[in-house]
Design a protein around this motif. Structure first.
Motif, mmCIF file in Angstrom:
data_model
loop_
_atom_site.group_PDB
_atom_site.id
_atom_site.type_symbol
_atom_site.label_atom_id
_atom_site.label_comp_id
_atom_site.label_asym_id
_atom_site.label_seq_id
_atom_site.Cartn_x
_atom_site.Cartn_y
_atom_site.Cartn_z
ATOM 1 N N PHE A 131 36.570 16.346 42.931
ATOM 2 C CA PHE A 131 35.343 16.525 42.151
ATOM 3 C C PHE A 131 35.558 16.084 40.708
ATOM 4 O O PHE A 131 34.668 15.521 40.075
ATOM 5 N N TRP A 132 36.761 16.349 40.197
ATOM 6 C CA TRP A 132 37.025 15.991 38.804
ATOM 7 C C TRP A 132 37.095 14.477 38.612
ATOM 8 O O TRP A 132 36.703 13.952 37.569
ATOM 9 N N GLU A 133 37.577 13.760 39.626
ATOM 10 C CA GLU A 133 37.594 12.299 39.551
ATOM 11 C C GLU A 133 36.174 11.768 39.364
ATOM 12 O O GLU A 133 35.938 10.851 38.578
ATOM 13 N N ALA A 134 35.234 12.360 40.071
ATOM 14 C CA ALA A 134 33.835 11.955 39.931
ATOM 15 C C ALA A 134 33.295 12.311 38.547
ATOM 16 O O ALA A 134 32.573 11.529 37.924
ATOM 17 N N ALA A 135 33.635 13.493 38.059
ATOM 18 C CA ALA A 135 33.183 13.899 36.724
ATOM 19 C C ALA A 135 33.746 12.978 35.653
ATOM 20 O O ALA A 135 33.038 12.602 34.704
ATOM 21 N N GLN A 136 35.000 12.610 35.790
ATOM 22 C CA GLN A 136 35.625 11.720 34.804
ATOM 23 C C GLN A 136 34.936 10.362 34.801
ATOM 24 O O GLN A 136 34.681 9.790 33.735
ATOM 25 N N GLU A 137 34.633 9.828 35.980
ATOM 26 C CA GLU A 137 33.946 8.534 36.023
ATOM 27 C C GLU A 137 32.534 8.652 35.450
ATOM 28 O O GLU A 137 32.046 7.718 34.805
ATOM 29 N N THR A 138 31.885 9.783 35.695
ATOM 30 C CA THR A 138 30.558 9.997 35.112
ATOM 31 C C THR A 138 30.628 9.865 33.594
ATOM 32 O O THR A 138 29.808 9.183 32.968
ATOM 33 N N ALA A 139 31.602 10.527 32.993
ATOM 34 C CA ALA A 139 31.771 10.460 31.542
ATOM 35 C C ALA A 139 32.154 9.050 31.105
ATOM 36 O O ALA A 139 31.559 8.485 30.173
ATOM 37 N N ASP A 140 33.143 8.457 31.778
ATOM 38 C CA ASP A 140 33.604 7.119 31.405
ATOM 39 C C ASP A 140 32.478 6.090 31.477
ATOM 40 O O ASP A 140 32.452 5.132 30.688
ATOM 41 N N SER A 141 31.561 6.274 32.406
ATOM 42 C CA SER A 141 30.479 5.301 32.586
ATOM 43 C C SER A 141 29.633 5.154 31.326
ATOM 44 O O SER A 141 29.096 4.079 31.039
ATOM 45 N N ARG A 142 29.502 6.225 30.559
ATOM 46 C CA ARG A 142 28.721 6.165 29.320
ATOM 47 C C ARG A 142 29.481 5.397 28.234
ATOM 48 O O ARG A 142 28.869 4.753 27.380
ATOM 49 N N PHE A 143 30.818 5.482 28.274
ATOM 50 C CA PHE A 143 31.650 4.687 27.370
ATOM 51 C C PHE A 143 31.570 3.214 27.758
ATOM 52 O O PHE A 143 31.408 2.334 26.907
ATOM 53 N N TYR A 144 31.649 2.929 29.075
ATOM 54 C CA TYR A 144 31.512 1.547 29.541
ATOM 55 C C TYR A 144 30.136 0.990 29.168
ATOM 56 O O TYR A 144 29.999 -0.181 28.828
ATOM 57 N N GLY A 145 29.134 1.837 29.245
ATOM 58 C CA GLY A 145 27.776 1.397 28.931
ATOM 59 C C GLY A 145 27.532 1.180 27.453
ATOM 60 O O GLY A 145 26.505 0.620 27.060
ATOM 61 N N GLY A 146 28.460 1.636 26.607
ATOM 62 C CA GLY A 146 28.342 1.416 25.172
ATOM 63 C C GLY A 146 27.418 2.375 24.460
ATOM 64 O O GLY A 146 27.031 2.128 23.317
ATOM 65 N N ILE A 147 27.114 3.508 25.098
ATOM 66 C CA ILE A 147 26.173 4.440 24.462
ATOM 67 C C ILE A 147 26.829 5.752 24.052
ATOM 68 O O ILE A 147 26.174 6.607 23.449
ATOM 69 N N HIS A 148 28.122 5.921 24.375
ATOM 70 C CA HIS A 148 28.856 7.116 23.958
ATOM 71 C C HIS A 148 30.258 6.738 23.528
ATOM 72 O O HIS A 148 30.898 5.851 24.128
ATOM 73 N N THR A 149 30.756 7.437 22.523
ATOM 74 C CA THR A 149 32.153 7.287 22.124
ATOM 75 C C THR A 149 33.038 8.129 23.042
ATOM 76 O O THR A 149 32.547 8.989 23.786
ATOM 77 N N GLN A 150 34.330 7.889 22.960
ATOM 78 C CA GLN A 150 35.270 8.692 23.746
ATOM 79 C C GLN A 150 35.234 10.159 23.312
ATOM 80 O O GLN A 150 35.389 11.060 24.142
ATOM 81 N N LEU A 151 35.006 10.407 22.031
ATOM 82 C CA LEU A 151 34.915 11.785 21.561
ATOM 83 C C LEU A 151 33.722 12.499 22.198
ATOM 84 O O LEU A 151 33.835 13.669 22.603
ATOM 85 N N ASP A 152 32.578 11.833 22.290
ATOM 86 C CA ASP A 152 31.407 12.420 22.948
ATOM 87 C C ASP A 152 31.760 12.901 24.346
ATOM 88 O O ASP A 152 31.378 14.004 24.766
ATOM 89 N N ASN A 153 32.496 12.047 25.064
ATOM 90 C CA ASN A 153 32.855 12.360 26.452
ATOM 91 C C ASN A 153 33.909 13.457 26.540
ATOM 92 O O ASN A 153 33.808 14.371 27.371
ATOM 93 N N GLU A 154 34.924 13.372 25.693
ATOM 94 C CA GLU A 154 35.999 14.367 25.728
ATOM 95 C C GLU A 154 35.474 15.769 25.448
ATOM 96 O O GLU A 154 35.837 16.736 26.141
ATOM 97 N N VAL A 155 34.626 15.883 24.437
ATOM 98 C CA VAL A 155 34.059 17.190 24.102
ATOM 99 C C VAL A 155 33.138 17.670 25.220
ATOM 100 O O VAL A 155 33.145 18.857 25.588
ATOM 101 N N GLY A 156 32.346 16.759 25.787
ATOM 102 C CA GLY A 156 31.467 17.135 26.892
ATOM 103 C C GLY A 156 32.240 17.687 28.074
ATOM 104 O O GLY A 156 31.886 18.729 28.641
ATOM 105 N N LEU A 157 33.315 17.008 28.452
ATOM 106 C CA LEU A 157 34.130 17.473 29.577
ATOM 107 C C LEU A 157 34.763 18.834 29.279
ATOM 108 O O LEU A 157 34.798 19.720 30.132
ATOM 109 N N GLU A 158 35.253 18.991 28.068
ATOM 110 C CA GLU A 158 35.899 20.247 27.687
ATOM 111 C C GLU A 158 34.908 21.417 27.714
ATOM 112 O O GLU A 158 35.192 22.484 28.273
ATOM 113 N N LYS A 159 33.746 21.228 27.123
ATOM 114 C CA LYS A 159 32.764 22.311 27.046
ATOM 115 C C LYS A 159 32.112 22.593 28.406
ATOM 116 O O LYS A 159 31.743 23.737 28.700
#
Length: 453
Positions: free
Chosen positions: A406-434
């Protein structure tokens, strides 16, 4: 009376008769299991979410919270080792009790409750969709009422509807009731400071006004999720080499080297509410795959949907609180101004501030709940967008995904926004943590009696 067939026609008729009898017997044996009923309603919830106008990730997350909770509360009195959420969730104090001296059929109660809550939450859906909900309710009712006394049937149906209506009445006071009527706030005064979010020129939405800027004020399901500590944002700094600058530079550099696989991930997880069941719907869909793939009981199935629904709903409330608290810009503002004025992200911007990532926080919340219930290892295939036409503009196909956790899917969900150019890595890291924190506050509620834990 014995009938003898002495010719080929007679023998053919006998074979046909036997086939009909066999088919009828097989059909009779194909009564849905309890878990199949749960999954039918989960899939109906996803369908209604996908096909109801003016939806949004925020409103949909709320809907999954209440439909999942209704699913659980409509059956929990039948399982003495489990606790109701009545009295455990913020403001929920008046759920109707059962008559413990009388019998109930819990599948019939669940069936009635799911129909009622869906039609209440999605009151704006089409008449055709209402008919689909009613049809499913009738099919399940017809199968399960046959061997139950009439009084028990009616009592069970009444209880399921009473639970749904009580939860719906409670939902009206959370701040998000009928939120689709005011998706975009035209009156909001935007903070005017360096690094503040600006309405996007390259956008997913027709509106340049922010989506649900007050959603973060809504009541959470769990009291602990109203008190989650605020995340830390990197200080604004346009100096090359500064931590803030590097966050956006990394987005820019990634865009220059996007692989085809990364492009496929970027469009797969878009989950635009106009063409999909939204990001929280994707998490509810994963929950259905997990429930289908495990041998679990009726109460366990409903518990998982309740936990995921409420965790995702609370994740969105907190995420939206922080989005409008920090009101941070997206790469499409920073990069053209300070790095490359011709740059444009692979994926268009959504109409709300950046920090933290909504995709990441809700995906992490769902994955954390699912890992808690089923363990870290589970292989499943995501077919949510199977069959969608190729995105010719981006020269990318919708390719089904297979994950081993399940976490592999969550990580790709977050990474996809970085690939899409609409989120920074910090946006994703904090989102996953919270998202993890919020999910734990949901599954740490007292779901079972102490001696059963």
């Amino acid at each position: 009376m014995t009938i003898f067939f002495t010719n080929k026609i007679g023998k053919s008729l006998l074979i046909l008769l036997l086939l009909i009898v066999t088919a009828c017997s097989t059909k009779e044996e194909q009564k849905m299991s309890d878990k199949e009923v749960v999954l039918k309603w989960a899939n109906m919830t996803l369908f209604i979410t996908r096909h109801t106008p003016s939806n949004s990730p925020t409103f949909a997350s709320r809907a999954f919270g209440y439909t999942g909770l209704t699913m659980y509360e409509s059956v929990v009195p039948g399982f003495t080792e489990y606790n109701t959420m009545n009295g455990q969730l913020l403001g929920l104090e008046k759920l109707p009790p059962i008559d413990d001296k009388k019998e109930y059929d819990w599948v019939l109660a669940l069936n009635a409750g799911q129909s009622e809550i869906l039609k209440n939450i999605y009151v704006q859906t089409s008449e055709e969709n209402i008919q689909k909900i009613d049809s499913l309710e009738q099919v399940i009712y017809n199968q399960f009422q046959k061997e139950v006394e009439k009084e028990t049937v009616q009592r069970s149906v009444d209880f399921g509807k009473a639970i749904a209506n009580a939860i719906f009445d409670w939902s009206k006071t959370d701040g998000g009731h009928r939120g689709y009527l005011f998706n975009f706030d035209k009156t909001m005064i935007h903070p005017d400071r360096p690094g503040a979010w600006k309405p996007p020129l390259f956008a997913q939405s027709f509106s340049h006004h922010p989506l649900h800027p007050h959603w973060g004020e809504n009541r959470t399901f769990a009291s602990m999720n109203k008190e989650v500590e605020d995340p830390k944002m990197i200080p604004y700094d346009t100096t090359p080499g500064s931590p803030y600058y590097e966050q956006f530079e990394n987005v820019y550099l990634k865009d220059l080297e996007l692989t085809q696989i990364e492009k496929e991930a970027a469009i797969w997880w878009g989950d635009d509410p106009d063409v999909s069941f939204t990001p929280p719907g994707h998490s509810y869909y994963f929950t259905a795959l997990a429930v289908e793939g495990h041998d679990i009981s009726l109460i366990e199935s409903t518990q998982v949907f309740a936990q995921v629904g409420m965790a995702v709903a609370d994740a969105f409330i907190n995420c939206w609180k922080w989005k409008y608290q920090f009101f941070t810009e997206r790469p499409n503002t920073f990069v053209p101004k300070y790095i490359d004025e011709e740059w444009e992200s692979f994926w268009p911007d959504p109409p709300f501030p950046s920090f933290p990532s909504g995709h990441a926080i809700q995906a992490a919340a769902a994955a954390t709940v699912l890992e808690h219930n089923f363990g870290k290892e589970f292989t499943f295939t995501d077919r949510a967008h199977e069959g969608r036409e190729r995105d010719e503009l981006k020269e990318t196909d919708f390719v089904i995904r297979t994950f081993h956790s399940f976490w592999e899917a969550a990580q790709e969900t977050a990474d996809s926004r970085f690939y899409g150019g609409i989120h920074t890595q910090l946006d994703n890291e904090v989102g996953l943590e919270k998202g993890k924190v919020i999910a734990k506050n949901i599954y740490n509620l007292e779901w079972r009696k102490p001696h059963e834990q």
